[in-house]
Write an enzyme that holds these catalytic residues in place. Structure first.
Site, PDB file in Angstrom:
ATOM      1  N   CYS A   7       0.839  -1.203   0.000  1.00 45.63           N
ATOM      2  CA  CYS A   7       0.000   0.000   0.000  1.00 45.63           C
ATOM      3  C   CYS A   7       0.881   1.262   0.000  1.00 45.63           C
ATOM      4  O   CYS A   7       1.762   1.412   0.845  1.00 45.63           O
ATOM      5  CB  CYS A   7      -0.909  -0.024   1.225  1.00 45.63           C
ATOM      6  SG  CYS A   7      -1.729   1.538   1.561  1.00 45.63           S
ATOM      7  N   ASP A  33      -0.707  16.700  -0.102  1.00 45.91           N
ATOM      8  CA  ASP A  33      -1.047  15.993  -1.337  1.00 45.91           C
ATOM      9  C   ASP A  33      -0.014  16.371  -2.406  1.00 45.91           C
ATOM     10  O   ASP A  33       0.331  17.542  -2.561  1.00 45.91           O
ATOM     11  CB  ASP A  33      -2.465  16.346  -1.793  1.00 45.91           C
ATOM     12  CG  ASP A  33      -2.982  15.372  -2.834  1.00 45.91           C
ATOM     13  OD1 ASP A  33      -3.932  14.627  -2.532  1.00 45.91           O
ATOM     14  OD2 ASP A  33      -2.426  15.338  -3.961  1.00 45.91           O
ATOM     15  N   HIS A 106      -8.165   7.992   3.374  1.00 45.13           N
ATOM     16  CA  HIS A 106      -7.530   9.299   3.546  1.00 45.13           C
ATOM     17  C   HIS A 106      -8.580  10.375   3.402  1.00 45.13           C
ATOM     18  O   HIS A 106      -9.508  10.249   2.615  1.00 45.13           O
ATOM     19  CB  HIS A 106      -6.406   9.499   2.525  1.00 45.13           C
ATOM     20  CG  HIS A 106      -6.809   9.254   1.103  1.00 45.13           C
ATOM     21  ND1 HIS A 106      -6.912   7.990   0.570  1.00 45.13           N
ATOM     22  CD2 HIS A 106      -7.172  10.113   0.121  1.00 45.13           C
ATOM     23  CE1 HIS A 106      -7.302   8.082  -0.689  1.00 45.13           C
ATOM     24  NE2 HIS A 106      -7.475   9.353  -0.991  1.00 45.13           N
ATOM     25  N   HIS A 108      -9.108  14.266   2.449  1.00 42.63           N
ATOM     26  CA  HIS A 108      -8.529  15.466   1.837  1.00 42.63           C
ATOM     27  C   HIS A 108      -9.008  16.688   2.608  1.00 42.63           C
ATOM     28  O   HIS A 108     -10.211  16.848   2.827  1.00 42.63           O
ATOM     29  CB  HIS A 108      -9.033  15.640   0.401  1.00 42.63           C
ATOM     30  CG  HIS A 108      -8.629  14.568  -0.557  1.00 42.63           C
ATOM     31  ND1 HIS A 108      -7.624  14.734  -1.481  1.00 42.63           N
ATOM     32  CD2 HIS A 108      -9.114  13.315  -0.770  1.00 42.63           C
ATOM     33  CE1 HIS A 108      -7.499  13.639  -2.211  1.00 42.63           C
ATOM     34  NE2 HIS A 108      -8.395  12.757  -1.802  1.00 42.63           N
TER      35      HIS A 108
HETATM   36  P1  AMP Z   1      -8.142   9.628  -4.083  1.00 42.76           P
HETATM   37  O1  AMP Z   1      -7.830   8.183  -3.754  1.00 42.76           O
HETATM   38  O2  AMP Z   1      -8.862   9.787  -5.384  1.00 42.76           O
HETATM   39  O3  AMP Z   1      -8.831  10.345  -2.977  1.00 42.76           O
HETATM   40  O4  AMP Z   1      -6.790  10.395  -4.341  1.00 42.76           O
HETATM   41  C1  AMP Z   1      -5.541  10.028  -3.844  1.00 42.76           C
HETATM   42  C2  AMP Z   1      -4.746  11.291  -3.614  1.00 42.76           C
HETATM   43  O5  AMP Z   1      -3.446  10.909  -3.209  1.00 42.76           O
HETATM   44  C3  AMP Z   1      -4.591  12.192  -4.853  1.00 42.76           C
HETATM   45  O6  AMP Z   1      -5.061  13.505  -4.542  1.00 42.76           O
HETATM   46  C4  AMP Z   1      -3.087  12.179  -5.125  1.00 42.76           C
HETATM   47  O7  AMP Z   1      -2.595  13.413  -5.582  1.00 42.76           O
HETATM   48  C5  AMP Z   1      -2.525  11.814  -3.758  1.00 42.76           C
HETATM   49  N1  AMP Z   1      -1.236  11.142  -3.806  1.00 42.76           N
HETATM   50  C6  AMP Z   1      -0.886  10.083  -4.581  1.00 42.76           C
HETATM   51  N2  AMP Z   1       0.387   9.711  -4.357  1.00 42.76           N
HETATM   52  C7  AMP Z   1       0.862  10.561  -3.408  1.00 42.76           C
HETATM   53  C8  AMP Z   1       2.126  10.711  -2.736  1.00 42.76           C
HETATM   54  N3  AMP Z   1       3.166   9.904  -3.010  1.00 42.76           N
HETATM   55  N4  AMP Z   1       2.258  11.706  -1.839  1.00 42.76           N
HETATM   56  C9  AMP Z   1       1.236  12.535  -1.567  1.00 42.76           C
HETATM   57  N5  AMP Z   1       0.009  12.439  -2.152  1.00 42.76           N
HETATM   58  C10 AMP Z   1      -0.172  11.470  -3.063  1.00 42.76           C
HETATM   59 ZN    ZN Z   2      -2.258   1.171   3.752  1.00 44.67          ZN
END
Ligand code: AMP
Ligand code: ZN
Length: 119
Positions: A7, A33, A106, A108
């Site tokens: 993950c 993010d 997560h 936001h």
């Molecule tokens: P969601 O699952 O659609 O709510 O979005 C996942 C979020 O994780 C997106 O806004 C991505 O920009 C963010 N994200 C993905 N990889 C990383 C990372 N390595 N570091 C920080 N944020 C991330």
């Molecule tokens: Zn996890």
């Protein structure tokens, strides 16, 4: 604590993938993010691997309550303007149709002066 070695967000908690940390305690972690939609955009996650809010049970109630109370504190810390003229948006995408891409729950937190890139 339950973690998933494959993950992305478990790897961020473990420090195997770098992140810009906003907050950390025994149970919770918050970081910027990587692709922000708003002037302030960070994610709050439980350190334990819960795939999404859909898997929340009464056992998670205290954890979820702590996460929720942390949201306004970290929002101000990260520079959102105070309520009511400022404020923030709290979003948790859940499942495919909910637009979830990373399957470690997560939240936001987005805020700051408009216009935003999205939302
Ligand atoms: P969601 O699952 O659609 O709510 O979005 C996942 C979020 O994780 C997106 O806004 C991505 O920009 C963010 N994200 C993905 N990889 C990383 C990372 N390595 N570091 C920080 N944020 C991330
Ligand atoms: Zn996890």
């Amino acid at each position: 604590m339950h973690t998933d070695p494959n993950c992305l967000f478990c790897k961020i908690v473990a420090g195997k993938i770098p992140s810009k940390k906003v907050y950390e305690d025994e149970e919770l972690f918050a970081f910027h993010d990587i692709n922000p939609w708003a002037p302030v955009h960070f994610l709050i996650i439980p350190k334990m691997h819960i795939p999404s809010l859909a898997q929340a049970t009464p056992d998670h109630a205290a954890l979820l309550g702590r996460m929720m109370v942390l949201v306004p504190q970290l929002a101000l810390q990260e520079g959102v303007n105070p309520y009511p003229n400022g404020g923030f948006r709290l979003v948790t995408n859940t499942g495919e149709e909910g637009g979830q891409e990373v399957h470690h729950m997560h939240w936001h937190v987005m805020g700051g002066p408009r216009p935003w890139l999205r939302g």
